[in-house]
Design a protein around this motif. Structure first.
Motif, PDB file in Angstrom:
ATOM      1  N   ALA A 171      28.234  32.903  44.811  1.00 43.64           N
ATOM      2  CA  ALA A 171      29.496  32.234  44.483  1.00 43.64           C
ATOM      3  C   ALA A 171      29.681  32.142  42.973  1.00 43.64           C
ATOM      4  O   ALA A 171      30.781  32.375  42.453  1.00 43.64           O
ATOM      5  N   THR A 172      28.609  31.826  42.261  1.00 47.91           N
ATOM      6  CA  THR A 172      28.672  31.740  40.796  1.00 47.91           C
ATOM      7  C   THR A 172      29.020  33.101  40.195  1.00 47.91           C
ATOM      8  O   THR A 172      29.850  33.190  39.279  1.00 47.91           O
ATOM      9  N   ILE A 173      28.420  34.144  40.702  1.00 48.35           N
ATOM     10  CA  ILE A 173      28.726  35.503  40.233  1.00 48.35           C
ATOM     11  C   ILE A 173      30.200  35.817  40.484  1.00 48.35           C
ATOM     12  O   ILE A 173      30.904  36.329  39.604  1.00 48.35           O
TER      13      ILE A 173
ATOM     14  N   GLU B 188      32.713  33.770  40.778  1.00 46.22           N
ATOM     15  CA  GLU B 188      33.555  32.984  39.863  1.00 46.22           C
ATOM     16  C   GLU B 188      33.595  33.608  38.475  1.00 46.22           C
ATOM     17  O   GLU B 188      34.648  33.638  37.823  1.00 46.22           O
ATOM     18  N   THR B 189      32.471  34.142  38.021  1.00 50.71           N
ATOM     19  CA  THR B 189      32.418  34.801  36.715  1.00 50.71           C
ATOM     20  C   THR B 189      33.312  36.034  36.700  1.00 50.71           C
ATOM     21  O   THR B 189      34.095  36.244  35.764  1.00 50.71           O
TER      22      THR B 189
ATOM     23  N   GLU C 176      24.868  30.271  46.845  1.00 50.02           N
ATOM     24  CA  GLU C 176      25.349  29.583  45.638  1.00 50.02           C
ATOM     25  C   GLU C 176      25.359  30.535  44.442  1.00 50.02           C
ATOM     26  O   GLU C 176      26.318  30.567  43.663  1.00 50.02           O
ATOM     27  N   ALA C 177      24.304  31.339  44.288  1.00 46.52           N
ATOM     28  CA  ALA C 177      24.249  32.314  43.195  1.00 46.52           C
ATOM     29  C   ALA C 177      25.364  33.346  43.339  1.00 46.52           C
ATOM     30  O   ALA C 177      26.018  33.713  42.354  1.00 46.52           O
TER      31      ALA C 177
ATOM     32  N   GLU D  23      20.606  28.920  48.527  1.00 51.32           N
ATOM     33  CA  GLU D  23      20.501  29.182  47.085  1.00 51.32           C
ATOM     34  C   GLU D  23      21.101  30.542  46.731  1.00 51.32           C
ATOM     35  O   GLU D  23      21.764  30.691  45.698  1.00 51.32           O
ATOM     36  N   GLN D  24      20.873  31.534  47.571  1.00 53.55           N
ATOM     37  CA  GLN D  24      21.444  32.860  47.315  1.00 53.55           C
ATOM     38  C   GLN D  24      22.964  32.839  47.447  1.00 53.55           C
ATOM     39  O   GLN D  24      23.668  33.481  46.667  1.00 53.55           O
TER      40      GLN D  24
END
Length: 77
Positions: free
Chosen positions: A62-64, A66-67, A59-60, A56-57
């Motif tokens: 990776a999302t950061i 990408e932003t 994934e978070a 989960e961390q």
């Protein structure tokens, strides 16, 4: 580059300025230096960072990423 940077004294690259901060163009020697440094660097990042995180961390994170990349490249579209 664009006149705002300068040659690195070590002969591994040349620096310039861009909208996102800085751009570095590697020389042949610089490329060889990065290629030699990459395997132990990747192993260290994995051991000291990636292996400590839950799925989960990761994934978070990776999302950061990408932003941030989206913001840095939005002018390139």
């Amino acid at each position: 580059m664009d006149g705002h940077g300068g040659e690195y004294g070590s002969g591994v690259g040349e620096q310039g300025v861009c909208r996102a901060g800085a751009v570095v163009v590697l020389t042949g020697e610089g490329t060889r230096t990065i290629e030699q440094a990459a395997p132990p660097h990747v192993e260290s990042v994995r051991r000291h960072f990636i292996d400590l995180l839950s799925p989960e961390q990761i994934e978070a994170f990776a999302t950061i990423g990408e932003t941030v990349v989206g913001r840095l490249t939005e002018g390139d579209r």
